[in-house]
Scaffold this motif. Sequence first.
Motif, short mmCIF file in Angstrom:
data_model
loop_
_atom_site.label_atom_id
_atom_site.label_comp_id
_atom_site.label_asym_id
_atom_site.label_seq_id
_atom_site.Cartn_x
_atom_site.Cartn_y
_atom_site.Cartn_z
N ASP A 68 40.47 51.43 34.95
CA ASP A 68 41.46 50.80 35.84
C ASP A 68 40.77 49.98 36.92
OD1 ASP A 68 43.90 50.15 36.95
OD2 ASP A 68 44.30 52.15 37.76
N ARG A 69 39.72 50.53 37.51
CA ARG A 69 38.99 49.81 38.56
C ARG A 69 38.35 48.54 38.00
NH1 ARG A 69 34.92 52.38 41.71
NH2 ARG A 69 35.48 50.83 43.26
N LYS A 70 37.77 48.64 36.79
CA LYS A 70 37.16 47.45 36.17
C LYS A 70 38.22 46.40 35.87
CE LYS A 70 33.18 49.78 34.29
NZ LYS A 70 32.45 50.20 33.10
N PHE A 71 39.37 46.84 35.37
CA PHE A 71 40.45 45.91 35.05
C PHE A 71 40.97 45.23 36.32
CE2 PHE A 71 45.01 45.07 34.57
CZ PHE A 71 44.97 44.17 33.52
N ARG A 72 41.17 46.01 37.38
CA ARG A 72 41.66 45.43 38.64
C ARG A 72 40.65 44.47 39.23
NH1 ARG A 72 45.57 49.46 41.80
NH2 ARG A 72 46.38 50.62 40.02
N ALA A 112 38.38 42.71 37.54
CA ALA A 112 38.38 41.51 36.70
C ALA A 112 39.60 40.66 36.99
CB ALA A 112 38.32 41.90 35.22
N SER A 113 40.76 41.28 37.20
CA SER A 113 41.98 40.55 37.52
C SER A 113 41.85 39.86 38.87
CB SER A 113 43.18 41.47 37.54
OG SER A 113 43.39 42.03 36.27
N PHE A 114 41.24 40.55 39.83
CA PHE A 114 41.06 39.99 41.17
C PHE A 114 40.11 38.81 41.14
CE2 PHE A 114 38.73 39.91 45.22
CZ PHE A 114 39.79 39.64 46.07
N LEU A 115 39.03 38.91 40.35
CA LEU A 115 38.05 37.84 40.29
C LEU A 115 38.60 36.60 39.59
CD1 LEU A 115 34.79 39.83 39.50
CD2 LEU A 115 35.50 38.83 41.68
N TRP A 150 49.81 51.96 43.71
CA TRP A 150 48.92 53.05 44.11
C TRP A 150 47.47 52.70 43.76
CZ3 TRP A 150 51.35 58.37 42.39
CH2 TRP A 150 52.45 58.64 43.19
N THR A 151 46.55 53.21 44.57
CA THR A 151 45.14 53.04 44.24
C THR A 151 44.82 53.91 43.02
OG1 THR A 151 44.42 54.90 45.62
CG2 THR A 151 44.59 52.73 46.69
N PRO A 152 43.75 53.58 42.31
CA PRO A 152 43.38 54.41 41.17
C PRO A 152 43.14 55.88 41.55
CG PRO A 152 42.22 52.34 41.04
CD PRO A 152 42.93 52.36 42.37
N TYR A 153 42.63 56.11 42.75
CA TYR A 153 42.35 57.49 43.17
C TYR A 153 43.63 58.26 43.44
CZ TYR A 153 37.75 55.50 43.52
OH TYR A 153 36.57 54.87 43.23
N ARG A 154 44.63 57.59 43.96
CA ARG A 154 45.92 58.26 44.17
C ARG A 154 46.58 58.57 42.83
NH1 ARG A 154 50.69 56.25 48.29
NH2 ARG A 154 51.88 58.17 48.18
N SER A 155 46.50 57.63 41.91
CA SER A 155 47.03 57.88 40.56
C SER A 155 46.28 59.01 39.89
CB SER A 155 46.92 56.61 39.70
OG SER A 155 47.74 55.59 40.20
#
Length: 103
Positions: free
Chosen positions: A92-96, A98-101, A29-34
């Motif tokens: 969560d967005r920052k973590f995702r 950083a993981s993506f980068l 799920w996206t962070p907004y859906r969560s």
Amino acid sequence: MPFFVTKYGGSALWALMIYFIVSSLRPCWTPYRSAAASGLIAGTAELFKLYHIPELDMFRQSLLGALLLGRVFSVTDFIAYAFGIMLGVSGDRKFRLASFLRL
């Protein structure tokens, strides 16, 4: 600690915990859906405090009942819940990102 910090900080941390549980159970799920699901859970739990039957009131008097359900309804808790969930979404967005980068 000041009353404001303990009262609303605890509510914000509780909502943040709900957000991380939801986002851990549904990682796709996206962070907004969560956040929406967490807000629904936290709001329902707060509104549930308005429902009173003797057995439920006895459970609320216990430590476990107070931690899980709370004891007193407060409209201002909705603001604390929103703040805690927003903190979760931001982290969560920052973590995702950083993981993506790193990929």
